[in-house]
Design an enzyme around this catalytic site. Structure first.
Site, PDB file in Angstrom:
ATOM      1  N   GLU A 139       0.588  -0.961  -0.247  1.00 56.42           N
ATOM      2  CA  GLU A 139       0.099  -0.033   0.179  1.00 56.42           C
ATOM      3  C   GLU A 139       0.830   0.775  -0.030  1.00 56.42           C
ATOM      4  OE1 GLU A 139      -3.942  -0.859   1.920  1.00 56.42           O
ATOM      5  OE2 GLU A 139      -1.960  -0.762   3.607  1.00 56.42           O
ATOM      6  N   ASN A 177      -6.113  -3.321   6.372  1.00 56.76           N
ATOM      7  CA  ASN A 177      -6.379  -3.397   8.107  1.00 56.76           C
ATOM      8  C   ASN A 177      -7.844  -3.086   7.983  1.00 56.76           C
ATOM      9  OD1 ASN A 177      -4.445  -4.997   8.622  1.00 56.76           O
ATOM     10  ND2 ASN A 177      -3.223  -3.501   9.030  1.00 56.76           N
TER      11      ASN A 177
END
Ligand SMILES: NC(=O)c1ccc[n+]([C@@H]2O[C@H](COP(=O)([O-])OP(=O)(O)OC[C@H]3O[C@@H](n4cnc5c(N)ncnc54)[C@H](O)[C@@H]3O)[C@@H](O)[C@H]2O)c1
Length: 283
Positions: A139, A177
Site C-alpha cells: 500500500e 486493515n
C-alpha cells in the site's frame, strides 16, 4: 519486516543500506536474509552468482548517518509514534533534502509522522505485508501535503520491487486493515456469542469462502497483541463499534496469550504442526 524489505530491495537491483540499533540486531536481520536466500538457492530459483550479487548490494550499519546519500528511506522500526518521530527528526537533518521518506507503519498516521520533518511533500506510507519477500501487495499512502509527481515515482518504485502497489490515502488502517480488522474482530464476537466453535468458524471461512486460513488461525498468525493495538488506533480514529476490540481479545492480550509467537492464543501451539483449539478455556 526490515530484513524482508532490505532483501526485496537488493534483489530488485538497488544498493541497499540497512540500519539497526546494534550489531547483534544487524546480524540477526542479515541472518534472516541469508536463510531466505539460501532456501531460494536450494530450490534452484536463485543462482550462487545472483545470490552473491544480492549480498554485495546490502550495506549494514548501526549509524543513521549511513543513510545520508539514499534516494529513498523506508523506516520499519517499532510501531510507536513518539519513537518514529524522533528517528524522522534525526533523519531529516542527516539525509539529503531531495530524498523520499516512507514509513512501513500498519496503523499510525503518516501525517503525524511527516510533521517531524521539513519534507512533508515527499513523505509517504509504504506498507508491506508479512512475509515481505512472499506477499505481493504494497500500500502506497499519500497525504494531503503530498507532491503528486513524487508520489507517482514512489508508486513506481514499489512496482519495481516486484510488488503490486495499491494507492491509498492517509486514513486509519489504509485499505487492507480497514477491511480485515473488523472481519477478524467480528469472528471473535461470533465466537463470544456462541455462533460456532473456533474450528467451525475457521472452516466456514476457509472451506466456504476459499480463504487460505480462517480468522482465528489468521489472528494467531498476525499476533493478538498487534491486532488489539491496531484495533485501538482505528477505534480512536473512527469511533465505530466495528473497530472496538471485543472483551475476549483484551483478556487474551492481558494474559500474554498473543497467538503463535507466544505458544497460545485461540489455539495451543505445543505441537505447532497440529494446533489445538482452546474453546473450552475461552468460553
Ligand atoms: N509484523 C508485521 O506483520 C507487519 C506488517 C506490516 C507492517 N508492519 C510494521 O513494520 C514496522 C516494524 O514491525 P516489525 O514487526 O518488523 O517489528 P520488530 O519489533 O520485529 O522490528 C522492529 C525493529 O526496529 C528496530 N529499531 C527500533 N528502533 C530503531 C531505531 N531507532 N533505528 C533503527 N532500528 C530501530 C528494532 O531493533 C527492531 O529490530 C512497524 O511499524 C509495524 O507496524 C509490521
Amino acid at each position: 519486516m526490515g530484513s524482508g524489505i532490505a532483501q526485496v530491495s537488493a534483489a530488485a537491483g538497488y544498493e541497499t543500506t540497512v540500519v539497526e540499533v546494534n550489531q547483534k540486531l544487524v546480524d540477526r536481520g542479515l541472518g534472516m536474509i541469508a536463510k531466505n536466500l539460501g532456501r531460494l538457492q536450494e530450490k534452484g530459483v536463485l543462482t550462487a552468482e545472483n545470490r552473491a550479487a544480492i549480498d554485495a548490494r546490502i550495506h549494514p550499519s548501526t549509524d543513521l548517518a549511513a543513510l545520508s546519500g539514499c534516494d529513498i528511506v523506508i523506516e520499519a522500526i517499532i510501531e510507536n509514534l513518539a519513537e518514529k518521530r524522533v528517528v524522522y527528526a534525526k533523519l531529516d537533518e542527516i539525509v539529503q533534502p531531495k530524498s523520499i521518506f516512507c514509513s512501513n507503519t500498519s496503523s499510525l498516521s503518516i501525517t503525524e509522522m511527516m510533521t517531524a520533518t521539513k519534507r512533508t511533500d515527499r513523505f509517504f506510507g509504504m506498507h508491506f505485508f508479512n512475509p515481505v519477500p512472499v506477499m505481493k501487495l504494497v500500500e502506497v499512502v499519500r497525504t494531503i501535503a503530498s507532491d503528486p509527481t513524487v508520489y507517482q515515482s514512489t508508486v513506481e518504485f514499489a512496482a519495481s520491487l516486484g510488488k503490486t502497489p495499491a494507492q491509498t490515502s492517509d486514513r486509519g488502517g489504509f485499505i487492507v486493515n480497514r477491511l480485515l480488522v473488523p472481519y477478524m474482530l467480528d469472528a471473535i464476537r461470533a465466537f463470544e456469542e456462541g455462533v460456532g466453535s473456533i474450528t467451525d468458524i475457521d472452516n466456514g471461512m476457509k472451506l466456504g469462502c476459499g480463504h487460505p486460513m480462517g480468522p482465528f488461525t489468521l489472528l494467531d498468525f498476525v499476533g493478538l497483541d498487534t491486532t488489539y493495538y491496531i484495533a485501538g488506533i482505528m477505534f480512536d480514529e473512527f469511533r465505530e463499534k466495528r473497530y472496538a476490540a471485543p472483551p475476549l481479545l483484551k483478556r487474551l492480550v492481558m494474559a500474554g496469550w498473543f497467538g503463535r509467537k507466544s505458544g497460545r492464543g485461540f489455539y495451543d501451539y505445543a505441537d505447532p504442526a497440529a494446533p489445538k483449539p482452546l474453546d473450552g478455556l475461552l468460553r
